[in-house]
Design a protein around this motif. Structure first.
Motif, mmCIF file in Angstrom:
data_model
loop_
_atom_site.group_PDB
_atom_site.id
_atom_site.type_symbol
_atom_site.label_atom_id
_atom_site.label_comp_id
_atom_site.label_asym_id
_atom_site.label_seq_id
_atom_site.Cartn_x
_atom_site.Cartn_y
_atom_site.Cartn_z
ATOM 1 N N UNK A 116 0.824 -1.216 0.000
ATOM 2 C CA UNK A 116 0.000 0.000 0.000
ATOM 3 C C UNK A 116 0.856 1.263 0.000
ATOM 4 N N UNK A 117 2.138 1.145 0.376
ATOM 5 C CA UNK A 117 3.044 2.292 0.363
ATOM 6 C C UNK A 117 3.864 2.361 -0.922
ATOM 7 N N UNK A 118 3.868 1.272 -1.702
ATOM 8 C CA UNK A 118 4.626 1.274 -2.952
ATOM 9 C C UNK A 118 4.916 -0.131 -3.426
ATOM 10 N N UNK A 119 5.009 -0.270 -4.732
ATOM 11 C CA UNK A 119 5.237 -1.596 -5.314
ATOM 12 C C UNK A 119 6.649 -2.120 -5.056
ATOM 13 N N UNK A 120 7.545 -1.254 -4.621
ATOM 14 C CA UNK A 120 8.928 -1.651 -4.357
ATOM 15 C C UNK A 120 9.154 -2.004 -2.889
ATOM 16 N N UNK A 121 8.096 -2.342 -2.182
ATOM 17 C CA UNK A 121 8.159 -2.592 -0.743
ATOM 18 C C UNK A 121 9.137 -3.686 -0.337
ATOM 19 N N UNK A 122 9.380 -4.663 -1.213
ATOM 20 C CA UNK A 122 10.289 -5.759 -0.866
ATOM 21 C C UNK A 122 11.745 -5.311 -0.791
ATOM 22 N N UNK A 131 5.529 2.987 5.194
ATOM 23 C CA UNK A 131 4.424 2.140 5.634
ATOM 24 C C UNK A 131 4.452 1.972 7.151
ATOM 25 N N UNK A 132 5.637 1.731 7.715
ATOM 26 C CA UNK A 132 5.760 1.500 9.147
ATOM 27 C C UNK A 132 5.338 2.706 9.981
#
Length: 156
Positions: A116-122, A131-132
């Protein structure tokens, strides 16, 4: 005049023989990659598995912390965020809890919530931090509220 080995003084002392096992052990202790592997194994046995990372892991954790400091301007809130992330992932954006699947700096569960904060979250510490911070603010009112909960319960 040189004295027999084992008496004092002895200059220069004759060379001692080192067993193959001792030499191998010394090489393993002196090799950082193998020391890191040992720490990773120990961490995995306690329920954490840190995904293998390139040699720049130390600079990644330093830059992740710098990103968090930029995003969290209040020093007290940053301090609380830092304490949580230090406990949860050691500032390793690839940290994975082997038993639960929690992932990243803030150990999101399920991990894909960070999308939900971005597609590059991994792979992007900035996205994980964004996100945190939002999660902590929404659920606990602030990073310090999340830290208070963490201290009382051992999780947030």
């Amino acid at each position: 005049m040189e004295q027999p080995h084992g008496t004092t003084p002895c200059t220069p002392c004759p060379p001692r023989k080192v067993s193959v096992l001792s030499a191998t052990l010394l090489r393993r202790i002196a090799t950082p990659k193998k020391a890191i592997a040992g720490v990773t194994l120990a961490a995995a046995t306690t329920g954490f598995l840190f995904a293998s990372a390139p040699a720049q892991a130390a600079s990644t954790s330093g830059s992740a912390k710098a990103i968090a400091q930029q995003k969290i301007s209040n020093s007290a809130q940053f301090s609380c965020f830092d304490k949580i992330v230090s406990h949860e992932s050691g500032w390793n954006p690839n940290a994975t809890n082997a038993s639960t699947g929690a992932y990243g700096l803030v150990q999101a569960l399920p991990a894909n919530k960070m999308a939900s904060a971005g597609s590059d979250w991994k792979s992007n510490p900035a996205t994980q931090i964004e996100w945190g911070v939002k999660y902590m603010n929404d659920r606990y009112g602030s990073a310090c509220g999340a830290w208070d909960h963490w201290q009382a319960n051992g999780w947030y």
